[in-house]
Design a protein around this motif. Structure first.
Motif, PDB file in Angstrom:
ATOM      1  N   PHE A 273      12.442 -21.950 -11.976  1.00 59.00           N
ATOM      2  CA  PHE A 273      12.922 -23.336 -12.028  1.00 59.00           C
ATOM      3  C   PHE A 273      13.189 -23.851 -10.613  1.00 59.00           C
ATOM      4  O   PHE A 273      14.284 -23.735 -10.077  1.00 59.00           O
TER       5      PHE A 273
ATOM      6  N   TYR B  25      12.362 -27.385  -8.286  1.00 59.03           N
ATOM      7  CA  TYR B  25      12.065 -28.772  -8.636  1.00 59.03           C
ATOM      8  C   TYR B  25      11.359 -29.591  -7.551  1.00 59.03           C
ATOM      9  O   TYR B  25      10.850 -30.668  -7.834  1.00 59.03           O
TER      10      TYR B  25
ATOM     11  N   LEU C  75      10.856 -26.845 -17.192  1.00 62.71           N
ATOM     12  CA  LEU C  75      11.017 -27.295 -15.807  1.00 62.71           C
ATOM     13  C   LEU C  75      11.161 -28.813 -15.748  1.00 62.71           C
ATOM     14  O   LEU C  75      12.032 -29.342 -15.042  1.00 62.71           O
ATOM     15  N   ARG C  76      10.315 -29.529 -16.491  1.00 56.74           N
ATOM     16  CA  ARG C  76      10.399 -31.000 -16.507  1.00 56.74           C
ATOM     17  C   ARG C  76      11.731 -31.461 -17.095  1.00 56.74           C
ATOM     18  O   ARG C  76      12.377 -32.376 -16.571  1.00 56.74           O
TER      19      ARG C  76
ATOM     20  N   ARG D 215      14.660 -30.614 -14.708  1.00 55.06           N
ATOM     21  CA  ARG D 215      14.667 -31.492 -13.542  1.00 55.06           C
ATOM     22  C   ARG D 215      15.320 -32.824 -13.887  1.00 55.06           C
ATOM     23  O   ARG D 215      16.142 -33.349 -13.120  1.00 55.06           O
TER      24      ARG D 215
ATOM     25  N   ARG E 146      19.027 -32.240 -14.216  1.00 57.99           N
ATOM     26  CA  ARG E 146      19.635 -32.085 -12.890  1.00 57.99           C
ATOM     27  C   ARG E 146      19.849 -33.435 -12.227  1.00 57.99           C
ATOM     28  O   ARG E 146      20.929 -33.718 -11.678  1.00 57.99           O
TER      29      ARG E 146
ATOM     30  N   GLY F 256      16.588 -26.000  -6.905  1.00 56.61           N
ATOM     31  CA  GLY F 256      16.154 -25.303  -8.113  1.00 56.61           C
ATOM     32  C   GLY F 256      17.341 -24.693  -8.821  1.00 56.61           C
ATOM     33  O   GLY F 256      18.497 -24.908  -8.456  1.00 56.61           O
TER      34      GLY F 256
END
Length: 492
Positions: free
Chosen positions: A308, A310, A392-393, A396, A399, A421
């Motif tokens: 992970f 970004y 991951l998308r 992100r 976050r 990350g």
């Protein structure tokens, strides 16, 4: 007879049959010395009369105790407690009650409680959470894993699939992991370089037990994962604490240590340092590998949150550029999928993997072979790879939203850097905010987060903690931040 009535009771509503209740109670009386070796027991008819139960129940109880060797039957004389029991003195009465230790709570032998092992277990439970940086199991490919598990459970040669396997773990998973790590981490390994574990913690335990001796020096960050430190302390190692700055471990300090004393192992999370989330700068990576080759120490590289990242393609791990076979690379699927699935891996030179596999055998003969093969199938079919891209998308976005909320709603109360990350934000609260009290009040409002005390040292109270964002939706994150802000503003 009065003693029998006082000490023997039958609960007719209990699930345990009455004769076993009676047999168990009589065994307890023999163990406690109330019934002595060689003592004659009441006849079955007489005891049944006093207890108000059927004589057959007493006969069954006596037969059970005869079969187990507690009683003996003497023809024409009756039933007795066996003669060859050791002498047991009944415990004295204190204030009319027996002075008796509860063996379920307190052992009858002494042992040393080791303070370095005390670490509260993390347990999920609250609806709202800003955890240590855990994945969201709602995103996990559970349908695909269920199908793969069922397939591996029911199909094929069951003697092979459900029997004993290689101590190193599923050969299928080790092959798929070697391909996956070579592709995503730039490693150059085969299945012989892979040992399957039940997570990073097992990998740490095996290395600390199998490769570190009492008195060895192990270098860790002054801010580091307590789970790693616990393993090294348990092995009897001396911890050398290296400073951490905005570029990760200060490797120059390590060089100074090496010039003065032998270092056996260096532990680090090079990609996203725990707990601060910073990445180890490239020049420090190169110097660390050079020092490892020069001084012959082990580098334990924890693959923490590697999947992970970004901003751009993540830096390759130290293990990908290791010219001398000094790096042991360890990771797991607990952060990629869910902590419930205890499947991890330890990568290293073949002779080290063979050595640690022998050690693993005496503590855990093998892992869950069916689960390991299921993960191998998901890797082979690309399911895990697609899940990681999707996660991951999502992470992100979470976050970005979370960091914006912290900036606009909490900016006057804490400082932080947006992490490149990982799944948590290292948050440094203002000194006037009592983080321990804040966590207690938040828990009363169904929000759980760490008060950060385990990151402190005796000489330095950081008043900082990790606030995990990945396991919560955007709406849940908004609720969490609102609760924190209201507690700070209103004090409740």
């Amino acid at each position: 007879m009065i003693a029998y009535q006082r000490l023997l009771t039958i609960d007719k509503t209990a699930k345990l049959p009455a004769y076993l209740q009676l047999a168990n109670q009589m065994m307890s009386l023999i163990r406690g010395g109330e019934l002595r070796a060689g003592q004659k027991l009441l006849g079955t008819r007489q005891l049944a009369q006093f207890l108000g139960i059927h004589r057959k129940t007493v006969v069954q109880a006596y037969d059970e105790l005869l079969a187990q060797g507690w009683l003996e039957s003497r023809t024409g004389s009756g039933t007795y407690v066996v003669e060859n029991l050791p002498e047991i003195k009944p415990q004295p009465l204190v204030d009319g009650q027996k002075e008796r230790r509860n063996p379920a709570k307190t052992a009858g032998f002494s042992f040393d409680a080791l303070p370095h092992l005390w670490r509260p277990a993390l347990v999920s439970g609250q609806e709202l959470h800003l955890d240590d940086g855990f994945p969201d199991p709602r995103l996990a490919p559970l349908n695909e894993l269920t199908r793969a598990y069922r397939s591996n459970l029911l199909q094929g040669n069951r003697y092979v699939r459900l029997g004993y396997g290689d101590t190193k773990g599923s050969g299928w998973l080790r092959r798929e992991l070697a391909l996956y790590l070579n592709e995503t981490r730039g490693l150059k390994i085969t299945e012989e370089n892979v040992l399957i574990t039940r997570g990073t913690m097992m990998g740490l335990y095996l290395v600390a037990t199998g490769l570190v001796k009492k008195g060895d020096n192990v270098a860790v960050g002054a801010l580091s994962w307590s789970g790693a430190n616990m393993n090294f302390l348990q092995a009897g190692a001396n911890l050398l604490q290296l400073p951490i700055d905005e570029h990760g471990l200060v490797v120059d300090e390590l060089e100074q240590y090496c010039q003065k004393r032998p270092v056996r192992l260096v532990y680090l999370t090079s990609h996203h340092h725990y707990p601060t989330t910073v990445a180890l700068r490239a020049d420090r990576r190169l110097k660390l590998l050079r020092l490892a080759e020069e001084y012959g120490f082990i580098v334990f590289e924890d693959d923490y949150d590697y999947d992970f990242h970004y901003l751009s393609k993540p830096l390759l791990p130290l293990a990908s550029a290791d010219p001398a076979g000094t790096v042991l690379y360890c990771g797991s699927f607990t952060k990629a999928i869910s902590p419930a699935f205890r499947v991890g891996y330890l990568v290293g030179p073949e002779n080290v993997i063979n050595h640690l596999a022998q050690l693993r055998r005496i503590i855990d003969r093998q892992g869950d072979l069916v689960l390991e093969n299921s993960f191998a199938e998901l890797l082979q079919n690309g399911v895990i790879q697609r899940h990681l891209r999707k996660s991951l998308r999502e992470y992100r976005e979470r976050r970005d939203v979370f960091c914006e909320l912290l900036k606009t709603q909490m900016g006057e109360y804490l400082d932080f850097q947006i992490p490149d990350g990982g799944m948590a934000v290292w948050s440094r609260f203002r000194k006037e905010i009592n983080l321990e009290l804040l966590a207690e009040k938040a828990l009363k409002k169904e929000l759980v987060f760490s008060n950060g005390k385990h990151h402190d040292s005796p000489s330095n109270a950081l008043n900082s903690t990790r606030l995990g964002f990945a396991s919560s939706t955007v709406e849940e994150l908004e609720k969490c931040v609102n609760i924190l802000r209201n507690i700070i503003l209103k004090g409740a």
